[in-house]
Motif scaffolding. Structure first.
Motif, short mmCIF file in Angstrom:
data_model
loop_
_atom_site.label_atom_id
_atom_site.label_comp_id
_atom_site.label_asym_id
_atom_site.label_seq_id
_atom_site.Cartn_x
_atom_site.Cartn_y
_atom_site.Cartn_z
N VAL A 1 0.84 -1.20 0.00
CA VAL A 1 0.00 0.00 0.00
C VAL A 1 0.87 1.25 0.00
O VAL A 1 0.59 2.22 -0.71
CB VAL A 1 -0.96 0.00 1.21
CG1 VAL A 1 -1.65 1.33 1.38
CG2 VAL A 1 -2.00 -1.11 1.06
N PHE A 2 1.97 1.23 0.76
CA PHE A 2 2.86 2.39 0.82
C PHE A 2 3.51 2.65 -0.54
O PHE A 2 3.57 3.80 -0.99
CB PHE A 2 3.93 2.20 1.89
CG PHE A 2 4.86 3.36 2.01
CD1 PHE A 2 4.45 4.52 2.66
CD2 PHE A 2 6.12 3.32 1.45
CE1 PHE A 2 5.30 5.61 2.76
CE2 PHE A 2 6.98 4.40 1.55
CZ PHE A 2 6.57 5.55 2.20
N ILE A 3 3.99 1.61 -1.20
CA ILE A 3 4.63 1.78 -2.50
C ILE A 3 3.61 2.27 -3.53
O ILE A 3 3.90 3.18 -4.33
CB ILE A 3 5.29 0.47 -2.97
CG1 ILE A 3 6.43 0.08 -2.04
CG2 ILE A 3 5.80 0.59 -4.41
CD1 ILE A 3 7.54 1.12 -1.95
N ILE A 4 2.41 1.70 -3.51
CA ILE A 4 1.37 2.16 -4.43
C ILE A 4 1.05 3.62 -4.15
O ILE A 4 0.85 4.42 -5.07
CB ILE A 4 0.12 1.27 -4.33
CG1 ILE A 4 0.44 -0.11 -4.91
CG2 ILE A 4 -1.07 1.90 -5.05
CD1 ILE A 4 -0.66 -1.13 -4.70
N ARG A 5 1.03 3.99 -2.87
CA ARG A 5 0.78 5.39 -2.49
C ARG A 5 1.84 6.30 -3.12
O ARG A 5 1.52 7.32 -3.71
CB ARG A 5 0.81 5.51 -0.97
CG ARG A 5 0.79 6.91 -0.44
CD ARG A 5 1.15 6.92 1.06
NE ARG A 5 1.20 8.26 1.57
CZ ARG A 5 2.27 9.05 1.53
NH1 ARG A 5 3.39 8.63 0.98
NH2 ARG A 5 2.23 10.25 2.04
N GLU A 6 3.11 5.91 -2.98
CA GLU A 6 4.19 6.72 -3.53
C GLU A 6 4.10 6.84 -5.05
O GLU A 6 4.30 7.91 -5.61
CB GLU A 6 5.55 6.13 -3.13
CG GLU A 6 5.85 6.25 -1.66
CD GLU A 6 5.90 7.69 -1.18
OE1 GLU A 6 6.54 8.53 -1.85
OE2 GLU A 6 5.28 7.98 -0.14
N LYS B 1 5.86 14.06 -11.31
CA LYS B 1 7.22 14.27 -10.86
C LYS B 1 7.92 12.93 -10.61
O LYS B 1 8.50 12.70 -9.56
CB LYS B 1 7.25 15.08 -9.56
CG LYS B 1 6.80 16.51 -9.75
CD LYS B 1 6.95 17.30 -8.49
CE LYS B 1 6.54 18.73 -8.73
NZ LYS B 1 6.67 19.56 -7.55
N ILE B 2 7.86 12.05 -11.60
CA ILE B 2 8.56 10.78 -11.47
C ILE B 2 9.25 10.48 -12.79
O ILE B 2 8.66 10.62 -13.86
CB ILE B 2 7.61 9.64 -11.05
CG1 ILE B 2 8.39 8.39 -10.69
CG2 ILE B 2 6.57 9.37 -12.11
CD1 ILE B 2 7.57 7.35 -9.97
N ASP B 3 10.52 10.13 -12.69
CA ASP B 3 11.25 9.79 -13.91
C ASP B 3 11.10 8.29 -14.16
O ASP B 3 10.80 7.52 -13.24
CB ASP B 3 12.71 10.22 -13.81
CG ASP B 3 13.42 9.59 -12.64
OD1 ASP B 3 14.37 8.83 -12.88
OD2 ASP B 3 13.03 9.87 -11.49
N PRO B 4 11.28 7.87 -15.39
CA PRO B 4 11.06 6.46 -15.73
C PRO B 4 11.89 5.48 -14.91
O PRO B 4 11.40 4.42 -14.54
CB PRO B 4 11.44 6.39 -17.21
CG PRO B 4 11.21 7.76 -17.73
CD PRO B 4 11.56 8.67 -16.59
N SER B 5 13.14 5.82 -14.61
CA SER B 5 13.98 4.89 -13.84
C SER B 5 13.40 4.66 -12.44
O SER B 5 13.43 3.54 -11.93
CB SER B 5 15.41 5.40 -13.76
OG SER B 5 15.47 6.63 -13.08
N ALA C 1 11.98 1.18 -10.92
CA ALA C 1 12.48 0.66 -9.64
C ALA C 1 11.34 0.37 -8.68
O ALA C 1 11.30 -0.69 -8.04
CB ALA C 1 13.47 1.65 -9.02
N LEU C 2 10.41 1.31 -8.56
CA LEU C 2 9.27 1.09 -7.67
C LEU C 2 8.39 -0.05 -8.17
O LEU C 2 7.87 -0.83 -7.36
CB LEU C 2 8.45 2.38 -7.52
CG LEU C 2 9.11 3.49 -6.71
CD1 LEU C 2 8.28 4.77 -6.79
CD2 LEU C 2 9.31 3.07 -5.27
N SER C 3 8.25 -0.17 -9.48
CA SER C 3 7.46 -1.26 -10.04
C SER C 3 8.12 -2.61 -9.76
O SER C 3 7.43 -3.59 -9.44
CB SER C 3 7.28 -1.07 -11.54
OG SER C 3 6.56 0.11 -11.80
N ALA C 4 9.44 -2.67 -9.89
CA ALA C 4 10.16 -3.91 -9.59
C ALA C 4 10.02 -4.26 -8.11
O ALA C 4 9.79 -5.43 -7.75
CB ALA C 4 11.63 -3.77 -9.96
N PHE C 5 10.13 -3.26 -7.25
CA PHE C 5 9.96 -3.48 -5.81
C PHE C 5 8.55 -3.96 -5.50
O PHE C 5 8.35 -4.88 -4.70
CB PHE C 5 10.29 -2.20 -5.05
CG PHE C 5 10.32 -2.36 -3.56
CD1 PHE C 5 11.04 -3.37 -2.96
CD2 PHE C 5 9.61 -1.49 -2.75
CE1 PHE C 5 11.07 -3.52 -1.58
CE2 PHE C 5 9.63 -1.63 -1.38
CZ PHE C 5 10.36 -2.65 -0.78
#
Length: 146
Positions: free
Chosen positions: A93-98, A107-111, A115-119
């Motif tokens: 839930v926290f990662i999805i929130r971020e 304000k998010i770059d592809p890298s 990274a968040l998607s892999a996590f």
């Protein structure tokens, strides 16, 4: 006897610490929910469609993370174990929130998104493995009682 005393003291200390943490999380949820109600009035300022919505979305998602964490601590009092699946749920839930906040603000770059998607994928795999392991342990326990 000496060992039993320390085990009992340890369990009581952990119960007190988790109780205090749970009480603080509940207070935080109550305060956050109250502030969320009051922040709805900011929507009436007509600052555009996205004016205060990002703040409300962030607050709602933060409250949801706190609720997930409180659920894992509440479950501790029932089973005296911290279930990894509930902790993973809170992390997911926290990662999805971020991700949602960063995407909403543009304000998010592809890298970072990769990274968040892999996590998130790893956490999802851990959550799935925890479910499979729990089901397997349940079947083994049922078979041993027969």
């Amino acid at each position: 006897m000496f060992s039993t005393f320390f085990k009992k003291l340890y369990r009581q200390t952990i119960d007190i610490v988790f109780g205090v943490i749970l009480a603080l999380i509940i207070i935080g949820i109550a305060i956050g929910a109250g502030q969320l109600v009051f922040s709805v009035w900011d929507l009436l300022k007509l600052e555009g469609v996205t004016g205060q919505y990002i703040n409300i979305i962030t607050d709602v998602l933060t409250l949801y993370v706190l609720i997930e964490l409180s659920r894992s601590i509440t479950d501790y009092f029932i089973s005296h174990k911290l279930k990894i699946s509930l902790i993973i749920d809170a992390a997911i839930v926290f990662i999805i929130r971020e991700i949602l906040i960063a995407l909403f603000k543009h304000k998010i770059d592809p890298s970072m998104l990769y990274a968040l998607s892999a996590f998130l994928f790893v956490l999802g795999a851990l959550r799935t493995a925890a479910i499979i392991l729990y089901q397997r342990e349940k079947v083994i326990a049922d078979e041993s009682h027969d």
